[in-house]
Scaffold this motif. Structure first.
Motif, PDB file in Angstrom:
ATOM      1  N   LEU A  23      45.375  48.961  56.395  1.00 56.13           N
ATOM      2  CA  LEU A  23      45.146  48.313  55.300  1.00 56.13           C
ATOM      3  C   LEU A  23      45.196  46.991  54.878  1.00 56.13           C
ATOM      4  O   LEU A  23      46.640  46.985  55.924  1.00 56.13           O
ATOM      5  N   LYS A  24      44.386  46.362  54.856  1.00 56.38           N
ATOM      6  CA  LYS A  24      44.850  44.851  54.821  1.00 56.38           C
ATOM      7  C   LYS A  24      45.702  44.079  53.682  1.00 56.38           C
ATOM      8  O   LYS A  24      45.888  43.434  54.214  1.00 56.38           O
ATOM      9  N   GLY A  25      45.475  44.428  52.931  1.00 55.25           N
ATOM     10  CA  GLY A  25      46.554  44.480  51.136  1.00 55.25           C
ATOM     11  C   GLY A  25      45.687  44.803  50.554  1.00 55.25           C
ATOM     12  O   GLY A  25      44.971  44.973  50.115  1.00 55.25           O
ATOM     13  N   GLN A  26      47.026  44.049  49.679  1.00 55.62           N
ATOM     14  CA  GLN A  26      46.161  43.994  48.086  1.00 55.62           C
ATOM     15  C   GLN A  26      46.670  43.379  47.280  1.00 55.62           C
ATOM     16  O   GLN A  26      48.042  42.454  47.806  1.00 55.62           O
ATOM     17  N   LYS A  27      45.704  42.075  46.077  1.00 59.44           N
ATOM     18  CA  LYS A  27      46.257  41.787  45.485  1.00 59.44           C
ATOM     19  C   LYS A  27      45.961  41.586  44.208  1.00 59.44           C
ATOM     20  O   LYS A  27      45.105  42.529  43.486  1.00 59.44           O
ATOM     21  N   GLU A  28      46.511  40.769  43.405  1.00 53.50           N
ATOM     22  CA  GLU A  28      46.293  40.657  42.045  1.00 53.50           C
ATOM     23  C   GLU A  28      45.553  39.875  41.401  1.00 53.50           C
ATOM     24  O   GLU A  28      45.358  38.669  41.871  1.00 53.50           O
ATOM     25  N   ILE A  29      44.378  40.656  40.406  1.00 51.00           N
ATOM     26  CA  ILE A  29      43.224  39.988  41.130  1.00 51.00           C
ATOM     27  C   ILE A  29      43.621  40.372  38.593  1.00 51.00           C
ATOM     28  O   ILE A  29      43.663  41.228  37.982  1.00 51.00           O
ATOM     29  N   THR A  30      42.251  39.442  38.412  1.00 50.48           N
ATOM     30  CA  THR A  30      42.184  39.991  36.706  1.00 50.48           C
ATOM     31  C   THR A  30      40.066  39.970  36.996  1.00 50.48           C
ATOM     32  O   THR A  30      39.680  39.413  37.390  1.00 50.48           O
ATOM     33  N   VAL A  31      39.367  41.035  36.154  1.00 46.45           N
ATOM     34  CA  VAL A  31      38.519  41.198  35.609  1.00 46.45           C
ATOM     35  C   VAL A  31      38.083  40.998  34.242  1.00 46.45           C
ATOM     36  O   VAL A  31      38.825  41.104  33.428  1.00 46.45           O
ATOM     37  N   SER A  32      36.690  40.681  34.265  1.00 52.02           N
ATOM     38  CA  SER A  32      35.861  40.376  32.858  1.00 52.02           C
ATOM     39  C   SER A  32      36.486  41.710  31.826  1.00 52.02           C
ATOM     40  O   SER A  32      36.891  42.894  32.149  1.00 52.02           O
ATOM     41  N   GLY A  33      37.344  41.585  30.425  1.00 50.90           N
ATOM     42  CA  GLY A  33      37.877  42.362  29.464  1.00 50.90           C
ATOM     43  C   GLY A  33      36.833  42.475  28.198  1.00 50.90           C
ATOM     44  O   GLY A  33      35.701  41.941  28.098  1.00 50.90           O
ATOM     45  N   PRO A  34      37.408  43.385  27.729  1.00 51.32           N
ATOM     46  CA  PRO A  34      36.562  43.245  25.924  1.00 51.32           C
ATOM     47  C   PRO A  34      37.078  41.787  25.078  1.00 51.32           C
ATOM     48  O   PRO A  34      37.154  41.152  25.877  1.00 51.32           O
ATOM     49  N   GLU A  35      35.663  41.927  25.105  1.00 52.18           N
ATOM     50  CA  GLU A  35      36.077  40.456  23.996  1.00 52.18           C
ATOM     51  C   GLU A  35      35.648  39.135  24.356  1.00 52.18           C
ATOM     52  O   GLU A  35      37.106  38.407  24.172  1.00 52.18           O
ATOM     53  N   GLY A  36      34.959  38.778  25.648  1.00 50.84           N
ATOM     54  CA  GLY A  36      35.981  37.874  26.493  1.00 50.84           C
ATOM     55  C   GLY A  36      36.875  38.082  27.129  1.00 50.84           C
ATOM     56  O   GLY A  36      36.975  36.922  27.503  1.00 50.84           O
ATOM     57  N   GLY A  37      37.710  38.800  27.429  1.00 48.06           N
ATOM     58  CA  GLY A  37      39.013  38.233  27.560  1.00 48.06           C
ATOM     59  C   GLY A  37      39.012  38.378  29.133  1.00 48.06           C
ATOM     60  O   GLY A  37      38.454  39.054  29.754  1.00 48.06           O
ATOM     61  N   ARG A  38      40.404  39.124  29.601  1.00 44.96           N
ATOM     62  CA  ARG A  38      40.770  39.146  30.757  1.00 44.96           C
ATOM     63  C   ARG A  38      41.979  40.274  31.424  1.00 44.96           C
ATOM     64  O   ARG A  38      42.402  40.344  30.174  1.00 44.96           O
ATOM     65  N   ALA A  39      41.463  41.008  32.348  1.00 43.56           N
ATOM     66  CA  ALA A  39      41.874  42.738  32.425  1.00 43.56           C
ATOM     67  C   ALA A  39      43.060  42.515  33.745  1.00 43.56           C
ATOM     68  O   ALA A  39      41.830  42.035  34.394  1.00 43.56           O
ATOM     69  N   GLU A  40      43.746  42.739  33.646  1.00 44.17           N
ATOM     70  CA  GLU A  40      44.634  42.617  34.843  1.00 44.17           C
ATOM     71  C   GLU A  40      44.574  43.977  35.519  1.00 44.17           C
ATOM     72  O   GLU A  40      43.844  44.925  35.776  1.00 44.17           O
ATOM     73  N   ALA A  41      43.918  44.246  36.795  1.00 46.13           N
ATOM     74  CA  ALA A  41      43.364  45.114  38.255  1.00 46.13           C
ATOM     75  C   ALA A  41      43.706  44.078  40.065  1.00 46.13           C
ATOM     76  O   ALA A  41      44.434  43.537  39.546  1.00 46.13           O
ATOM     77  N   ARG A  42      43.899  45.149  40.724  1.00 44.97           N
ATOM     78  CA  ARG A  42      43.894  45.253  42.172  1.00 44.97           C
ATOM     79  C   ARG A  42      43.127  45.176  43.005  1.00 44.97           C
ATOM     80  O   ARG A  42      42.341  45.774  42.261  1.00 44.97           O
ATOM     81  N   ARG A  43      42.484  44.852  43.829  1.00 42.78           N
ATOM     82  CA  ARG A  43      41.932  44.713  45.414  1.00 42.78           C
ATOM     83  C   ARG A  43      42.602  44.798  46.029  1.00 42.78           C
ATOM     84  O   ARG A  43      43.988  44.410  46.626  1.00 42.78           O
ATOM     85  N   ILE A  44      42.264  45.784  46.575  1.00 41.45           N
ATOM     86  CA  ILE A  44      42.979  46.487  47.866  1.00 41.45           C
ATOM     87  C   ILE A  44      41.721  46.391  48.964  1.00 41.45           C
ATOM     88  O   ILE A  44      40.602  46.622  48.716  1.00 41.45           O
ATOM     89  N   ASP A  45      42.209  45.803  50.015  1.00 39.95           N
ATOM     90  CA  ASP A  45      41.369  45.410  51.294  1.00 39.95           C
ATOM     91  C   ASP A  45      41.311  46.322  52.467  1.00 39.95           C
ATOM     92  O   ASP A  45      42.894  46.549  52.871  1.00 39.95           O
ATOM     93  N   PHE A  46      40.755  46.943  53.332  1.00 41.12           N
ATOM     94  CA  PHE A  46      40.880  48.149  53.780  1.00 41.12           C
ATOM     95  C   PHE A  46      40.048  48.468  54.976  1.00 41.12           C
ATOM     96  O   PHE A  46      38.720  47.285  55.022  1.00 41.12           O
ATOM     97  N   ALA A  47      40.259  48.541  55.831  1.00 42.82           N
ATOM     98  CA  ALA A  47      39.461  48.874  56.970  1.00 42.82           C
ATOM     99  C   ALA A  47      39.289  49.943  58.356  1.00 42.82           C
ATOM    100  O   ALA A  47      40.577  50.708  58.176  1.00 42.82           O
ATOM    101  N   PHE A  48      38.033  50.477  57.994  1.00 43.61           N
ATOM    102  CA  PHE A  48      38.178  51.927  59.098  1.00 43.61           C
ATOM    103  C   PHE A  48      36.589  52.090  59.954  1.00 43.61           C
ATOM    104  O   PHE A  48      35.636  51.856  59.956  1.00 43.61           O
ATOM    105  N   THR A  49      37.325  53.619  60.731  1.00 45.26           N
ATOM    106  CA  THR A  49      35.961  53.476  61.690  1.00 45.26           C
ATOM    107  C   THR A  49      34.877  54.552  60.882  1.00 45.26           C
ATOM    108  O   THR A  49      35.897  55.665  61.536  1.00 45.26           O
TER     109      THR A  49
END
Length: 207
Positions: A133-159
């Motif tokens: 698990l490389k980490g998690q960070k707060e981001i925003t994505v596009s939301g309804p009516e041109g707004g922004r919606a809170e989200a989380r980005r999780i980065d990880f790696a596996f074999t």
């Protein structure tokens, strides 16, 4: 899609609500079943550039669900209802030599969550045992009516089968306050940062 099962034992150090973590563990099996395709994403060139957040770059396709949409590179082919896991609301695959070598998937309502943080805990629970698990960070994505919606980005790696794979999950709540997760898997060095950025920036919560 591939059917290699992923086991789960992920523990989020960010969880402040142990009840939410227990819920995530209970629902992890569903997430794992949908995300069990251990794949290698071979390089795909973006067609066009400069797309604004929430839009698909020129020439790209779009995975549409009732709650969330996400763009995919043109080489990816959207799966129909009969071809994808029943746990995925939408999926696109890149095939080579008759086998799937890349996926972008969308899941809806995969865990009980009251926040983007709790949705991310549920998503982390679906990451295979032995992954980094490389980490998690707060981001925003596009939301309804041109707004922004809170989200989380999780980065990880596996074999898997000798290939080291980078994974990214964008998790949050849709307009009905239900959890969603958009997942991309890619063999290290095979998916350009610009293409990955376009995919993530295209994620849109629908009204």
């Amino acid at each position: 899609m591939g059917t290699d099962a992923m086991s789960t034992d992920a523990t989020s150090t960010r969880a402040t609500n142990t009840g939410a973590l227990r819920t995530a563990r209970r629902t992890a099996g569903r997430l794992l079943a949908a995300a069990s395709l251990s794949v290698a994403l071979l390089g795909t060139a973006a067609c066009g550039s400069g797309a604004q957040d929430g839009t698909a770059p020129e020439g790209w396709g779009v995975l549409e669900t009732a709650a969330v949409t996400v763009a995919h590179p043109p080489a990816f082919k959207e799966q129909g209802d009969a071809g994808r896991s029943r746990f995925n609301a939408a999926a696109a695959t890149l095939s080579e030599g008759g086998r799937a070598v890349g996926t972008i998937t969308v899941q809806l309502g995969f865990t009980e969550a009251d926040s983007a943080e709790e949705a991310a805990i549920g998503a982390e629970a679906g990451i295979a045992l032995g992954s980094t698990l490389k980490g998690q960070k707060e981001i925003t994505v596009s939301g309804p009516e041109g707004g922004r919606a809170e989200a989380r980005r999780i980065d990880f790696a596996f074999t898997v089968k000798g290939d080291r794979v980078d994974g990214v999950i964008v998790a949050g709540l849709d307009a009905d306050r239900k959890a969603y997760a958009v997942r991309v898997d890619a063999v290290q060095g095979r998916l350009g940062d610009d293409d990955l950025k376009r995919i993530i920036e295209s994620v849109t919560v629908r009204g």
